[in-house]
Design an enzyme around this catalytic site. Structure first.
Site, PDB file in Angstrom:
ATOM      1  N   SER A 199      -3.172  10.101  -1.786  1.00  0.00           N
ATOM      2  CA  SER A 199      -2.138   9.086  -1.612  1.00  0.00           C
ATOM      3  C   SER A 199      -1.051   9.246  -2.651  1.00  0.00           C
ATOM      4  O   SER A 199      -1.301   9.722  -3.769  1.00  0.00           O
ATOM      5  CB  SER A 199      -2.759   7.688  -1.734  1.00  0.00           C
ATOM      6  OG  SER A 199      -1.758   6.685  -1.805  1.00  0.00           O
ATOM      7  N   TYR A 212      -8.677   1.927  -5.673  1.00  0.00           N
ATOM      8  CA  TYR A 212      -8.223   2.854  -4.636  1.00  0.00           C
ATOM      9  C   TYR A 212      -7.574   4.084  -5.254  1.00  0.00           C
ATOM     10  O   TYR A 212      -7.873   5.229  -4.873  1.00  0.00           O
ATOM     11  CB  TYR A 212      -7.241   2.131  -3.722  1.00  0.00           C
ATOM     12  CG  TYR A 212      -6.608   2.998  -2.655  1.00  0.00           C
ATOM     13  CD1 TYR A 212      -7.302   3.334  -1.498  1.00  0.00           C
ATOM     14  CD2 TYR A 212      -5.290   3.452  -2.784  1.00  0.00           C
ATOM     15  CE1 TYR A 212      -6.709   4.109  -0.503  1.00  0.00           C
ATOM     16  CE2 TYR A 212      -4.690   4.221  -1.800  1.00  0.00           C
ATOM     17  CZ  TYR A 212      -5.408   4.547  -0.656  1.00  0.00           C
ATOM     18  OH  TYR A 212      -4.817   5.317   0.316  1.00  0.00           O
TER      19      TYR A 212
END
Length: 306
Positions: A199, A212
């Site tokens: 990401s 995350y």
């Protein structure tokens, strides 16, 4: 930041303290939220655009078999569509998004592809072994693995992240990738490709996604180490680091007030639809990237550069 919306999907980004207008951006969606992870595509407004009708395949993945975790929706669904357009057949392991999964399967079959759906929890090694067993039983081989499935939760402080959330995020995002890759690896041959989803948040450190971001950083390390480990076997391992894409993960993670502004801080001043990322999957899965391994490809509209 404060936001002042005008004229449909056009909005202006303001600074909280000074009130100075920073820039204009394109709003992709109004406020909305979902109360479970990883979210349901059929509930989203507007619906994500996962297929570009102007994309015509040329057989780049003809007769190859791809496993795409989380391929029922979002970026995984977009990848599955282009893989089928390029001649591949796909296996889609998913969690519990049955309606999304059935709709994806029907769409892929309409395009002429074959699709095997498998519902379960990739954080369990037994399910990962079942994925491999069923894929081999149904298709006889595995050529491509896309580790796409993941969860993310918005929390303002580290102390707000409970042990259960941290454990679940780590198990789905990292353990699931590890277990499935380990199970698939003995069946991959020269020319195979592994694609992992990291990401953009890994590279700027989103302060509300600490756990995350931790998992996505681990995926970068896993990708680079495994790429070197498998290079002489001609099995390529790469990662994609998406910015903001309109997928079920967004309304399932963020408070509803944040949804309209997601993507505003990208240089292009907008988020993106899943179909815009799909050709990157094709590039990494096909022979077009025969000399590419251990890399992270950034698709983020200029949010992070370098």
């Amino acid at each position: 930041m404060n936001f002042d919306y005008e004229f449909g999907n056009q909005a202006y980004l303001y600074d909280d303290t000074s009130g100075i207008q920073l820039k204009k951006y394109q709003k992709m969606a109004d406020e909305q939220s979902q109360d479970m992870q990883p979210g349901f595509e059929y509930l989203m407004t507007p619906q994500p655009i996962f297929d570009n009708p102007d994309y015509h395949g040329s057989g780049k993945l003809k007769d190859r078999v791809a496993i795409i975790t989380g391929g029922d929706s979002g970026l995984g669904r977009a990848a599955a569509v282009l893989f089928v357009k390029e001649g591949a057949h796909v296996v889609i392991p998913y969690f519990n998004e049955h309606q999304d999964a059935y709709e994806t399967k029907a769409y892929l079959e309409k395009l002429g592809g074959k699709c095997l759906l498998l519902a379960g929890d990739i954080s369990k090694p037994e399910f990962c072994q079942r994925i491999v067993k069923e894929t081999l039983k149904y298709f006889g081989k595995i050529d491509i693995l896309v580790n796409n499935a993941g969860v993310q939760y918005q929390q303002d402080e580290l102390t707000d992240i409970c042990d259960e959330q941290f454990d679940w995020t780590m198990k789905v995002n990292v353990y699931g990738m590890f277990y499935l890759t380990k199970a698939v690896l003995p069946h991959l041959k020269s020319g195979a490709s592994i694609i992992n989803l990291t990401s953009v948040t890994t590279f700027y450190g989103d302060p509300q996604l600490i756990d995350y971001v931790t998992t996505k950083g681990a995926i970068v390390g896993f990708t680079r180490a495994l790429a070197r480990n498998l290079a002489l076997k001609n099995i390529r391992v790469n990662a994609i680091a998406p910015g903001f894409f309109w997928t079920p993960l967004q309304p399932a993670c963020w408070v509803k007030e944040k949804i309209p502004s997601l993507g505003a801080d990208a240089a292009m001043a907008r988020g993106a639809m899943p179909y815009e990322l799909a050709p990157t999957f094709v590039f990494l899965a096909s022979d077009d990237s025969s000399y590419v391994t251990g890399q992270v490809i950034h698709n983020n509209g200029g949010q992070v550069m370098g």
